[in-house]
Scaffold this motif. Structure first.
Motif, PDB file in Angstrom:
ATOM      1  N   VAL A 153       0.838  -1.202   0.000  1.00 45.15           N
ATOM      2  CA  VAL A 153       0.000   0.000   0.000  1.00 45.15           C
ATOM      3  C   VAL A 153       0.875   1.254   0.000  1.00 45.15           C
ATOM      4  CG1 VAL A 153      -1.702   1.320   1.333  1.00 45.15           C
ATOM      5  CG2 VAL A 153      -1.916  -1.176   1.136  1.00 45.15           C
TER       6      VAL A 153
ATOM      7  N   VAL B 276      -9.957  -8.050  -3.554  1.00 45.63           N
ATOM      8  CA  VAL B 276     -10.637  -7.148  -2.610  1.00 45.63           C
ATOM      9  C   VAL B 276      -9.998  -5.761  -2.665  1.00 45.63           C
ATOM     10  CG1 VAL B 276     -11.295  -8.997  -1.012  1.00 45.63           C
ATOM     11  CG2 VAL B 276      -9.105  -7.815  -0.695  1.00 45.63           C
ATOM     12  N   PRO B 277     -10.706  -4.737  -2.137  1.00 42.66           N
ATOM     13  CA  PRO B 277     -10.056  -3.431  -2.006  1.00 42.66           C
ATOM     14  C   PRO B 277      -8.792  -3.610  -1.164  1.00 42.66           C
ATOM     15  CG  PRO B 277     -12.402  -3.253  -1.540  1.00 42.66           C
ATOM     16  CD  PRO B 277     -12.091  -4.712  -1.643  1.00 42.66           C
ATOM     17  N   ILE B 278      -7.752  -2.903  -1.534  1.00 44.97           N
ATOM     18  CA  ILE B 278      -6.440  -3.205  -0.971  1.00 44.97           C
ATOM     19  C   ILE B 278      -6.394  -3.022   0.549  1.00 44.97           C
ATOM     20  CG2 ILE B 278      -5.383  -0.944  -1.374  1.00 44.97           C
ATOM     21  CD1 ILE B 278      -3.002  -2.725  -2.565  1.00 44.97           C
ATOM     22  N   SER B 279      -7.264  -2.167   1.095  1.00 45.27           N
ATOM     23  CA  SER B 279      -7.264  -1.966   2.557  1.00 45.27           C
ATOM     24  C   SER B 279      -7.766  -3.208   3.298  1.00 45.27           C
ATOM     25  CB  SER B 279      -8.145  -0.773   2.942  1.00 45.27           C
ATOM     26  OG  SER B 279      -9.512  -1.081   2.729  1.00 45.27           O
ATOM     27  N   ARG B 280      -8.462  -4.115   2.596  1.00 38.97           N
ATOM     28  CA  ARG B 280      -8.994  -5.311   3.249  1.00 38.97           C
ATOM     29  C   ARG B 280      -8.145  -6.544   2.960  1.00 38.97           C
ATOM     30  NH1 ARG B 280     -13.952  -3.155   4.703  1.00 38.97           N
ATOM     31  NH2 ARG B 280     -13.742  -4.535   6.497  1.00 38.97           N
TER      32      ARG B 280
ATOM     33  N   GLY C 225      -0.667  -5.919  -5.644  1.00 41.39           N
ATOM     34  CA  GLY C 225      -0.843  -4.546  -6.116  1.00 41.39           C
ATOM     35  C   GLY C 225      -2.240  -4.297  -6.655  1.00 41.39           C
ATOM     36  N   ASP C 226      -2.945  -5.361  -7.044  1.00 40.09           N
ATOM     37  CA  ASP C 226      -4.330  -5.258  -7.517  1.00 40.09           C
ATOM     38  C   ASP C 226      -5.341  -5.675  -6.451  1.00 40.09           C
ATOM     39  OD1 ASP C 226      -3.271  -4.774 -10.097  1.00 40.09           O
ATOM     40  OD2 ASP C 226      -3.292  -6.916 -10.580  1.00 40.09           O
TER      41      ASP C 226
ATOM     42  N   HIS D   3     -16.408  -6.020   0.120  1.00 43.67           N
ATOM     43  CA  HIS D   3     -16.562  -5.181  -1.073  1.00 43.67           C
ATOM     44  C   HIS D   3     -15.739  -5.669  -2.257  1.00 43.67           C
ATOM     45  CE1 HIS D   3     -18.517  -2.486   1.725  1.00 43.67           C
ATOM     46  NE2 HIS D   3     -17.423  -2.463   2.465  1.00 43.67           N
ATOM     47  N   GLY D   4     -15.380  -6.957  -2.248  1.00 43.21           N
ATOM     48  CA  GLY D   4     -14.536  -7.499  -3.298  1.00 43.21           C
ATOM     49  C   GLY D   4     -15.309  -8.302  -4.323  1.00 43.21           C
TER      50      GLY D   4
ATOM     51  N   GLU E 259      -7.478   4.856   1.676  1.00 44.16           N
ATOM     52  CA  GLU E 259      -6.566   3.708   1.694  1.00 44.16           C
ATOM     53  C   GLU E 259      -6.839   2.750   0.538  1.00 44.16           C
ATOM     54  OE1 GLU E 259     -10.143   2.590   4.078  1.00 44.16           O
ATOM     55  OE2 GLU E 259      -9.033   4.408   3.629  1.00 44.16           O
ATOM     56  N   ASP E 260      -8.030   2.854  -0.058  1.00 43.64           N
ATOM     57  CA  ASP E 260      -8.338   2.052  -1.247  1.00 43.64           C
ATOM     58  C   ASP E 260      -8.277   2.887  -2.525  1.00 43.64           C
ATOM     59  OD1 ASP E 260      -8.766  -0.321   0.111  1.00 43.64           O
ATOM     60  OD2 ASP E 260     -10.835   0.217   0.564  1.00 43.64           O
TER      61      ASP E 260
ATOM     62  N   GLY F 205     -21.841  -1.501  -3.499  1.00 40.35           N
ATOM     63  CA  GLY F 205     -20.762  -1.239  -2.557  1.00 40.35           C
ATOM     64  C   GLY F 205     -19.389  -1.745  -2.977  1.00 40.35           C
ATOM     65  N   ARG F 206     -19.283  -2.328  -4.161  1.00 36.61           N
ATOM     66  CA  ARG F 206     -17.994  -2.917  -4.567  1.00 36.61           C
ATOM     67  C   ARG F 206     -17.046  -1.838  -5.090  1.00 36.61           C
ATOM     68  NH1 ARG F 206     -18.878  -7.323  -2.968  1.00 36.61           N
ATOM     69  NH2 ARG F 206     -20.990  -8.156  -3.013  1.00 36.61           N
ATOM     70  N   ARG F 207     -15.788  -1.976  -4.729  1.00 36.89           N
ATOM     71  CA  ARG F 207     -14.802  -0.972  -5.150  1.00 36.89           C
ATOM     72  C   ARG F 207     -13.449  -1.604  -5.427  1.00 36.89           C
ATOM     73  NH1 ARG F 207     -15.517   0.258   0.650  1.00 36.89           N
ATOM     74  NH2 ARG F 207     -13.518  -0.139   1.667  1.00 36.89           N
ATOM     75  N   PHE F 208     -13.470  -2.864  -5.890  1.00 31.66           N
ATOM     76  CA  PHE F 208     -12.219  -3.533  -6.252  1.00 31.66           C
ATOM     77  C   PHE F 208     -11.655  -2.923  -7.534  1.00 31.66           C
ATOM     78  CE2 PHE F 208     -15.983  -6.126  -7.246  1.00 31.66           C
ATOM     79  CZ  PHE F 208     -16.029  -5.905  -8.614  1.00 31.66           C
ATOM     80  N   TRP F 209     -10.376  -3.188  -7.777  1.00 39.05           N
ATOM     81  CA  TRP F 209      -9.698  -2.586  -8.931  1.00 39.05           C
ATOM     82  C   TRP F 209      -9.820  -3.414 -10.201  1.00 39.05           C
ATOM     83  CZ3 TRP F 209      -4.595  -0.795  -6.151  1.00 39.05           C
ATOM     84  CH2 TRP F 209      -4.902   0.347  -5.409  1.00 39.05           C
ATOM     85  N   LYS F 210      -9.988  -4.706 -10.052  1.00 40.14           N
ATOM     86  CA  LYS F 210     -10.130  -5.506 -11.256  1.00 40.14           C
ATOM     87  C   LYS F 210     -11.047  -6.684 -10.977  1.00 40.14           C
ATOM     88  CE  LYS F 210      -6.431  -8.891 -10.955  1.00 40.14           C
ATOM     89  NZ  LYS F 210      -5.095  -9.338 -11.363  1.00 40.14           N
TER      90      LYS F 210
END
Lengths: 484, 484
Positions: free
Chosen positions: A264, A370-374, A400-401, A436-437, B128-129, B206-211
């Motif tokens: 992060v 998942v969002p990187i914070s989780r 990183g993803d 949230h993933g 953080e995300d 609510g999803r906010r993943f990057w890929k």
């Protein structure tokens, strides 16, 4: 009997070679003749062994062979095949290298497997536009070999030497995506044969621009559609300049949290890291043994940096500062091509290193993101779950993803263990959804994650996807039983 | 009479204020009462002046006012509005800041304009995300002001201070896209009210993943759909770290070709330039006068670099070498925030600087995008065409993407000149198509480019888009008459 038990406990899961149907296809002799008339006799097979080879991918999903396999050699033949099959109500299953991990090629309703690998031309290379057009038989490695002297490369690297069109169909990504994006970001245009046989160019025939606001994003709709909307017969890809220099590194951490926190912080510092891969201590132990590494048996990051010599020096320095601040140690830097190859070969062989932990076992890979914070939270929980379910598993991830894989080792003779693996994988999918993933970062939905997809996108999302499918494939014959 | 002539020569083109219908809306009193019951009386208007304000955007497309304007304050109200309108067969037109350039908000069939600007909350910031969720009333500048202290920013910058949800609807991009991507790359999730009123979360609530590889890419389908598939009521966006340091520069070139060649070489050298904008000598002359610059009246590049101090020094040095090699000169570097702001203010005011070249005239902007190898060719040709058509126009472009705008100055009292502008714009669109490009890089299709869209994507592409539209909006009431 053992086979039946296995199929029963796993539903669609089972091992290769145990086929759901007999060895005879169900197509009429006349239909097979019609296939031969289109692609030529040598390019059609109804032999049991060939059909079985085409009834599974690299996953644990039960082999479900098609009734025939055909190898078209050009897009016109693909169009004619699609028209013939669609007209006769015969399912169509596109096939590339068969390296998928979610059963995307299993012929759950039989039908014709269209193996596109004999369409193997690089149709057009435009180095000055950073773009190339490839047919489905061109793999990632073959393309990069072809590009060797033009100063460009195609960075999306899912590990397997997959067909690039197959990678587009799956929405693949892999180790370089943190810097270069996924297939979604690197496909400029697709040639698609629609179920009835018509040819669609998702961005218009011959177009290779970098951005557009012209109408609905059809390219984006077909990337990741897993063969359920049409057959991808060519892909226009965006290329990138070969980096002037490359440095790879590994370093060890006292905890999973420390490794993720470093990731992060590296992203927050806008260090343009090209690869940042996490391997847990079980995975590292396996890699040490399998690839003759001598790394610490600890949570580890594999990193790679691309840039000019000068830029690399700074990136490396900043990364080292961040990592030391988070308690990382045991740095190992690799600058020469040979050293780097050895390091990354170890990472790329993670699958086989995992399998070697329990000889005779099969592997199953999860794929949440998942969002990187989780990420740290779910990694720690996953390791606890492994213990609670009494399973052996390694963890390796594109941190990183926010995406990671748990490679589970399963004794194929132990149906009770198979049940536990399935339960673990579903629990992990739901844990990712709760954070949230997504249940799949890069492998796709295929056969096994359809219930999780519903939970992920909700009723309206699922219904919208079903409507799109029904619109483009009203008879439901394009790779049926997948995704939805 | 003059108005009629104008409307006739331009078809759908005309100036603001010349309305196609009378000042009375066509909705029944009962229907208007139903609207008021949903959003509250103060949030509904049928006043002629309000309707006219909502019948046009910043473009030259004829004002076509809706029959009523409503301002919902939350997504439930939007759902109820959509259900009411859809049930009654009344067209629905989403409205943000009205800064579009292709007539996307013109109510060509009347109906209800849903102005979403009173939904103005930043719903969720997850630094953080690297993500944020915004309602449609949040503009680009408001978001970046809000983010000021958290070390992140949202880089997509189309110039106008547009609504971020509107930017998603248009598939906007702008000056930073060469480095940070367009809206297509930076939208992680959308909340959309579908025509019948149901709420869709394109990537799941609510999803906010990057890929992700989970099912069809619904987010990608709605980004750039120009309000024709649903109303975007919230967008989850990907944020980026604020660069540690920034350097801006301008430099002049002997020819258009030299400026474009420099751009290509900078990209080939993988210099991670954040902005690279081309302005032709006519544009530079206009900027000098309007923004009190003292730049050479020559083809010019405006550049910006983001990174660490050390990285910037190297980027700047490499760029300078490349540019000098291509005959560039008259470098002007700006490191301090104030200097940079002055430089970029000049670039951002290009539209007004152009208008000032012929006081009393209106502006019309083209928006083609071509593969970068064809950029120089089409720029040179465009300048010749301007002369051949006897038109005054400036050229400014996001050359790192292959995208440029020709800002044409038109006397609104001269219908013959209007005709020439229209002919020039269509010719330019077709020139771009012939060079494997697109008729719109970032402004969208709206009302005026539907014929060009057909030529761009072909019959099958157009039919596929029409099928998607018919599936998601079977009654054809979502922003009718646009895109298709």
């Amino acid at each position: 009997m053992a086979n039946l038990l296995r199929a029963a406990t796993w539903g669609l899961f089972s091992w290769r070679g145990y086929c759901s149907r007999g060895t005879q296809g169900r197509l009429s002799a006349g239909f097979v003749e019609a296939l031969k008339a289109i692609v030529g006799s040598p390019h059609v097979s109804t032999a049991a062994v060939v059909r079985e080879q085409h009834g599974h991918d690299e996953s644990m999903h039960m082999c479900q062979p098609p009734d025939a396999v055909v190898w078209p050699q050009n897009v016109e033949q693909v169009s004619q095949l699609a028209a013939l099959c669609y007209g006769q109500g015969v399912p169509i299953i596109p096939f590339g290298t068969g390296s998928g991990l979610e059963g995307g090629v299993c012929a759950v309703q039989g039908g014709v497997c269209v193996n596109l690998i004999r369409m193997g031309r690089i149709l057009e290379l435009n180095p000055e536009d950073f773009s190339v057009v490839v047919e489905p038989g061109v793999t990632r490695k073959a393309l990069n070999t072809h590009l060797r002297d033009c100063g460009l490369w195609f960075p999306v690297d899912p590990g397997a030497d997959a067909s690039l069109c197959g990678m587009a169909a799956t929405g693949a990504s892999g180790t370089n995506s943190v810097r270069y994006g996924t297939m979604r970001d690197n496909v400029l245009n697709l040639e698609v044969v629609l179920p009835g046989g018509r040819q669609l160019h998702t961005a218009g025939r011959g177009r290779r621009f970098w951005k557009s606001a012209a109408g609905y994003n059809l390219t984006g709709l077909f990337v990741g559609s897993e063969g359920t909307l049409g057959l991808i017969t060519a892909a226009t890809l965006r290329l990138h300049p070969v980096p002037e220099a490359t440095v790879a590194a590994t370093c060890a951490f006292p905890t999973v949290q420390a490794a993720v926190d470093s990731t992060v912080h590296i992203l927050q510092a806008a260090v343009p890291v090209a690869r940042i891969e996490f391997l847990d201590e079980v995975m590292m132990d396996a890699c040490n043994r399998h690839s003759k590494l001598n790394c610490s048996v600890a949570p580890t990051l594999f990193l790679e940096f691309h840039g000019s010599e000068q830029a690399l020096a700074e990136q490396v320095q900043r990364t080292e500062e961040i990592i030391r601040h988070n308690g990382g140690s045991h740095f190992s830097w690799a600058k020469e091509a040979e050293e780097r190859s050895r390091l990354w070969a170890a990472r790329h062989n993670a699958w086989y290193a995992s399998l070697a932990l329990r000889p005779g076992c099969k592997g199953y890979s999860t794929d949440v993101c998942v969002p990187i914070s989780r990420l740290s939270e779910i990694l720690v929980q996953t390791k606890e779950d492994l213990e609670a379910w009494r399973l052996t598993g390694t963890i390796v991830g594109h941190v990183g993803d926010g995406n990671f894989h748990c490679i589970l080792l399963v004794d194929p003779e132990d149906p009770e263990e198979l049940l536990r693996v399935q339960a673990f994988a579903e629990q992990l999918g739901r844990r990712a959804l709760a954070l949230h993933g997504t249940c799949t970062g890069e492998h796709g939905i295929g056969l096994g994650k359809r219930q999780l997809l519903l939970e992920e996108v909700g009723v309206v999302g699922m219904e919208t996807m079903r409507q799109l499918k029904a619109t483009l494939d009203p008879r439901g014959l394009m790779n049926p039983g997948k995704v939805l």
